[in-house]
Design a protein around this motif. Sequence first.
Motif, mmCIF file in Angstrom:
data_model
loop_
_atom_site.group_PDB
_atom_site.id
_atom_site.type_symbol
_atom_site.label_atom_id
_atom_site.label_comp_id
_atom_site.label_asym_id
_atom_site.label_seq_id
_atom_site.Cartn_x
_atom_site.Cartn_y
_atom_site.Cartn_z
ATOM 1 N N LYS A 76 0.718 -1.297 0.036
ATOM 2 C CA LYS A 76 0.050 0.016 0.019
ATOM 3 C C LYS A 76 0.707 1.371 -0.011
ATOM 4 O O LYS A 76 0.715 2.148 -0.555
ATOM 5 N N GLY A 77 1.955 1.290 0.913
ATOM 6 C CA GLY A 77 2.966 2.229 0.682
ATOM 7 C C GLY A 77 3.596 2.642 -0.577
ATOM 8 O O GLY A 77 3.773 3.775 -0.894
ATOM 9 N N ARG A 78 3.774 1.498 -1.128
ATOM 10 C CA ARG A 78 4.330 1.798 -2.476
ATOM 11 C C ARG A 78 3.418 1.584 -3.747
ATOM 12 O O ARG A 78 3.855 2.030 -4.889
ATOM 13 N N GLU A 79 2.023 1.879 -3.547
ATOM 14 C CA GLU A 79 1.088 1.909 -4.236
ATOM 15 C C GLU A 79 1.149 1.012 -5.465
ATOM 16 O O GLU A 79 1.032 1.149 -6.393
ATOM 17 N N ASP A 80 1.477 -0.319 -4.982
ATOM 18 C CA ASP A 80 1.489 -1.575 -5.926
ATOM 19 C C ASP A 80 0.193 -2.460 -5.627
ATOM 20 O O ASP A 80 0.373 -3.466 -4.938
ATOM 21 N N THR A 81 -0.862 -2.290 -6.589
ATOM 22 C CA THR A 81 -2.016 -3.022 -6.120
ATOM 23 C C THR A 81 -2.021 -4.512 -6.793
ATOM 24 O O THR A 81 -2.615 -5.027 -5.847
ATOM 25 N N ASP A 82 -1.192 -4.621 -7.578
ATOM 26 C CA ASP A 82 -0.912 -6.072 -8.129
ATOM 27 C C ASP A 82 -0.273 -6.831 -6.921
ATOM 28 O O ASP A 82 -0.786 -7.989 -7.029
ATOM 29 N N ARG A 83 0.551 -6.571 -6.570
ATOM 30 C CA ARG A 83 1.469 -6.926 -5.506
ATOM 31 C C ARG A 83 0.480 -7.416 -4.303
ATOM 32 O O ARG A 83 0.231 -8.472 -3.678
ATOM 33 N N LEU A 84 -0.157 -6.177 -3.952
ATOM 34 C CA LEU A 84 -1.230 -6.398 -2.684
ATOM 35 C C LEU A 84 -2.140 -7.483 -2.980
ATOM 36 O O LEU A 84 -2.681 -8.280 -2.306
ATOM 37 N N ASN A 85 -2.653 -7.385 -4.279
ATOM 38 C CA ASN A 85 -3.799 -8.521 -4.332
ATOM 39 C C ASN A 85 -3.452 -9.924 -4.660
ATOM 40 O O ASN A 85 -3.912 -10.772 -4.078
ATOM 41 N N SER A 86 -1.858 -9.897 -5.185
ATOM 42 C CA SER A 86 -1.330 -11.421 -4.982
ATOM 43 C C SER A 86 -0.917 -11.868 -3.580
ATOM 44 O O SER A 86 -1.447 -12.941 -3.448
ATOM 45 N N ILE A 87 -0.850 -10.976 -2.864
ATOM 46 C CA ILE A 87 -0.563 -11.492 -1.305
ATOM 47 C C ILE A 87 -1.858 -11.761 -0.660
ATOM 48 O O ILE A 87 -1.927 -12.715 0.094
ATOM 49 N N ALA A 88 -2.793 -10.924 -0.720
ATOM 50 C CA ALA A 88 -4.142 -11.423 -0.124
ATOM 51 C C ALA A 88 -4.792 -12.636 -0.901
ATOM 52 O O ALA A 88 -5.414 -13.512 0.092
ATOM 53 N N SER A 89 -4.676 -12.809 -2.053
ATOM 54 C CA SER A 89 -5.281 -14.024 -2.557
ATOM 55 C C SER A 89 -4.589 -15.242 -2.106
ATOM 56 O O SER A 89 -5.139 -16.453 -1.789
ATOM 57 N N ALA A 91 -2.994 -15.482 0.867
ATOM 58 C CA ALA A 91 -3.367 -15.400 2.496
ATOM 59 C C ALA A 91 -4.666 -16.311 2.348
ATOM 60 O O ALA A 91 -4.891 -17.140 3.233
ATOM 61 N N VAL A 92 -5.730 -15.778 1.688
ATOM 62 C CA VAL A 92 -7.187 -16.052 1.644
ATOM 63 C C VAL A 92 -7.243 -17.663 1.562
ATOM 64 O O VAL A 92 -7.887 -18.446 2.266
ATOM 65 N N VAL A 93 -6.552 -18.171 0.417
ATOM 66 C CA VAL A 93 -6.579 -19.692 -0.074
ATOM 67 C C VAL A 93 -6.136 -20.392 1.101
ATOM 68 O O VAL A 93 -6.107 -21.493 1.524
ATOM 69 N N PHE A 94 -4.826 -19.947 1.464
ATOM 70 C CA PHE A 94 -3.975 -20.900 2.699
ATOM 71 C C PHE A 94 -4.989 -20.868 3.901
ATOM 72 O O PHE A 94 -5.220 -22.009 4.765
ATOM 73 N N PHE A 142 -11.110 -18.774 10.734
ATOM 74 C CA PHE A 142 -10.005 -18.402 10.050
ATOM 75 C C PHE A 142 -10.026 -17.707 8.639
ATOM 76 O O PHE A 142 -9.137 -16.786 8.347
ATOM 77 N N CYS A 143 -11.325 -17.794 7.961
ATOM 78 C CA CYS A 143 -11.509 -16.670 7.038
ATOM 79 C C CYS A 143 -11.565 -15.227 7.479
ATOM 80 O O CYS A 143 -10.836 -14.234 7.044
ATOM 81 N N SER A 144 -12.163 -15.041 8.832
ATOM 82 C CA SER A 144 -12.204 -13.889 9.536
ATOM 83 C C SER A 144 -10.845 -13.122 9.574
ATOM 84 O O SER A 144 -10.299 -12.020 9.505
ATOM 85 N N ASN A 145 -9.901 -13.913 10.021
ATOM 86 C CA ASN A 145 -8.439 -13.736 10.353
ATOM 87 C C ASN A 145 -7.812 -13.330 9.178
ATOM 88 O O ASN A 145 -7.145 -12.279 9.380
ATOM 89 N N VAL A 146 -8.138 -13.803 8.099
ATOM 90 C CA VAL A 146 -7.291 -13.552 6.969
ATOM 91 C C VAL A 146 -7.591 -11.769 6.602
ATOM 92 O O VAL A 146 -6.953 -11.238 6.158
ATOM 93 N N PHE A 147 -9.001 -12.032 6.629
ATOM 94 C CA PHE A 147 -9.643 -10.539 6.069
ATOM 95 C C PHE A 147 -9.386 -9.497 7.209
ATOM 96 O O PHE A 147 -9.150 -8.416 6.877
ATOM 97 N N ILE A 148 -9.185 -9.856 8.685
ATOM 98 C CA ILE A 148 -8.626 -8.870 9.716
ATOM 99 C C ILE A 148 -7.314 -8.220 9.279
ATOM 100 O O ILE A 148 -6.908 -7.034 9.102
ATOM 101 N N GLY A 149 -6.444 -9.336 8.732
ATOM 102 C CA GLY A 149 -5.050 -8.868 8.503
ATOM 103 C C GLY A 149 -5.252 -8.007 7.367
ATOM 104 O O GLY A 149 -4.372 -6.937 7.408
ATOM 105 N N ILE A 150 -5.822 -8.040 6.336
ATOM 106 C CA ILE A 150 -5.937 -7.465 5.193
ATOM 107 C C ILE A 150 -6.529 -6.118 5.493
ATOM 108 O O ILE A 150 -6.011 -4.784 5.302
ATOM 109 N N ARG A 215 -8.905 -7.247 -5.145
ATOM 110 C CA ARG A 215 -9.486 -8.413 -5.772
ATOM 111 C C ARG A 215 -8.829 -9.747 -5.353
ATOM 112 O O ARG A 215 -7.594 -9.753 -4.983
ATOM 113 N N VAL A 216 -9.651 -10.413 -5.164
ATOM 114 C CA VAL A 216 -9.002 -11.869 -4.581
ATOM 115 C C VAL A 216 -9.453 -13.123 -5.555
ATOM 116 O O VAL A 216 -10.513 -13.164 -5.799
ATOM 117 N N SER A 217 -8.433 -13.770 -6.003
ATOM 118 C CA SER A 217 -8.672 -14.862 -6.905
ATOM 119 C C SER A 217 -7.550 -15.977 -6.586
ATOM 120 O O SER A 217 -6.491 -15.505 -6.593
#
Length: 520
Positions: A76-89, A91-94, A142-150, A215-217
């Motif tokens: 977010k600090g680097r304003e890199d949305t693509d990398r942010l979405n990749s990290i979030a996706s 984590a969600v699957v895990f 656990f789904c809540s946990n990952v979205f709390i982190g995001i 986006r999460v996928s």
Amino acid sequence: MTPTSLHSLIGRNTIWNLLRFLVNFGVVFILTPMIIRVVGDSQYGLWAIVLSVFGYAGILDMGVQQATMKLVAHYKGREDTDRLNSIASTAVVFFVLLGIGTFLCCWFVLPHFIHYIVSKPEEMNVAIPLLRLIGVNAIFVFCSNVFIGITLGLQQYHLRGKLDICIGLTRLAATWVLLKAGFGLLGLAWLKLGLDASVALALALTCHAVHSGFRVSPMLIGRESIHEISRFGFGIFTASTATRLNETAMPLAVSMLLTTTWTAYFTVAKRLSAYAQELIYALSSSFMPLFSELAARGEKDAIKEVYLQYSRYLLLVTGPIYIMLLFLGPMFLKLWIDPTYAALAGPVVMILALQMAVNGVQPLFGRIILGSGSLAFFVRTNTCTSIAALVLGVALIPILGIVGPALAGLVSAICQQGLYLYRLESQVDIPPRKLITSCHFRVIIPWGSFAAVLWWLSQVPSVPSYTTLLAATAGAFALYAPLAWALTLNRHERTFASQLIRRRLRLKPAAPEPAMEVRR
């Protein structure tokens, strides 16, 4: 990030974290004695043991939630949305897979071992269906946990606070209805399942609403994201595993070496200190993603200045919490639950208060380490001291009862904070002498005065009541506030605070809010 926006962000996040804690504490303050009176000490101990499944399952998160929070804030600090979405996706699957694994374990594995912990037949009839409901609940937790982190990585602490407040008040009303209707522990488990599912859905929608392009996928998962999360998460996992194991294993050890009734006494003492600890966490937790975002932007000087300035503020605010728990904790237990809990759990609360005070010597050390990503020393120290506390605590249970684990935690905290202070300069480029002179020396007199007043009032013979507690606390704060204002804050900070108070109370015509520079 300008000084004004930096302080505004810290203030907003901290205030909503604090409000969230206060509401949830109020809910638990009302519900805990109610649940104990309705279901009994033994059943409440069973409830605590079954819920410890989340503690053990949480060990398996491999530090992914903290890694997600840190990396989301970083990108977010680097304003890199693509990398942010990749990290979030990733984590969600895990976390979805982790929830499914916990569900299968609670349904098909743990029921075969529950008799090692629960021996009474009537408790066994409740424990197995309760365990299976908790297994279903684990998927949503656990789904809540990952979205709390995001959400927290995006620094949306205020939205999470609003959601938790709504859920807490709903839990209060619904629990009262279920207990009155006689549904017992199974009713509480069904309620927990429904509320946790609602939280998971609400947090997912929040993440999509607050960040443009989020986006999460599964298609966004990549090797680089897996590597980043696993590398940082493994450090967090190593540091937190021993701590979580200590927290979750101790009630089981008390139950096995003593009885589930003693587990109830121990759990209430731990719960009371945990609420105080959560208040302190609410005041400091928002700094980790902030430090991560500042580090991503290369603002090293701002990081050090924020660390020193807000460490002093946190010491100023948290000191009275430790002191009140130390001197008024047993009296509070006597009023909150009953005199038996005060007599048996009171000494544990007092020792835990001392442990919290020791851990609070450097309130932002862990936050700045996690935010900067420099983990090696932090991981080794936290792991070794936590394992030592667990081993020593279990060994002391047959000798000292439930006081043993609390005493072991205090010894561990002293060793840990001593090592942290020794390595402060090499880890974050701040000399220990600078921290001590700019933070600790300036709160000694206010802390000592507050402690002296509470100690004196606690020695006055009187019939314990909430009025007595409030009067003692008000008297101590009447002395503490002016001393803290005069001795802990500098002239610039007092001026800023005075102008801000007048602005909020509309004591003068509206004017632009004063900007406070980041300074010691």
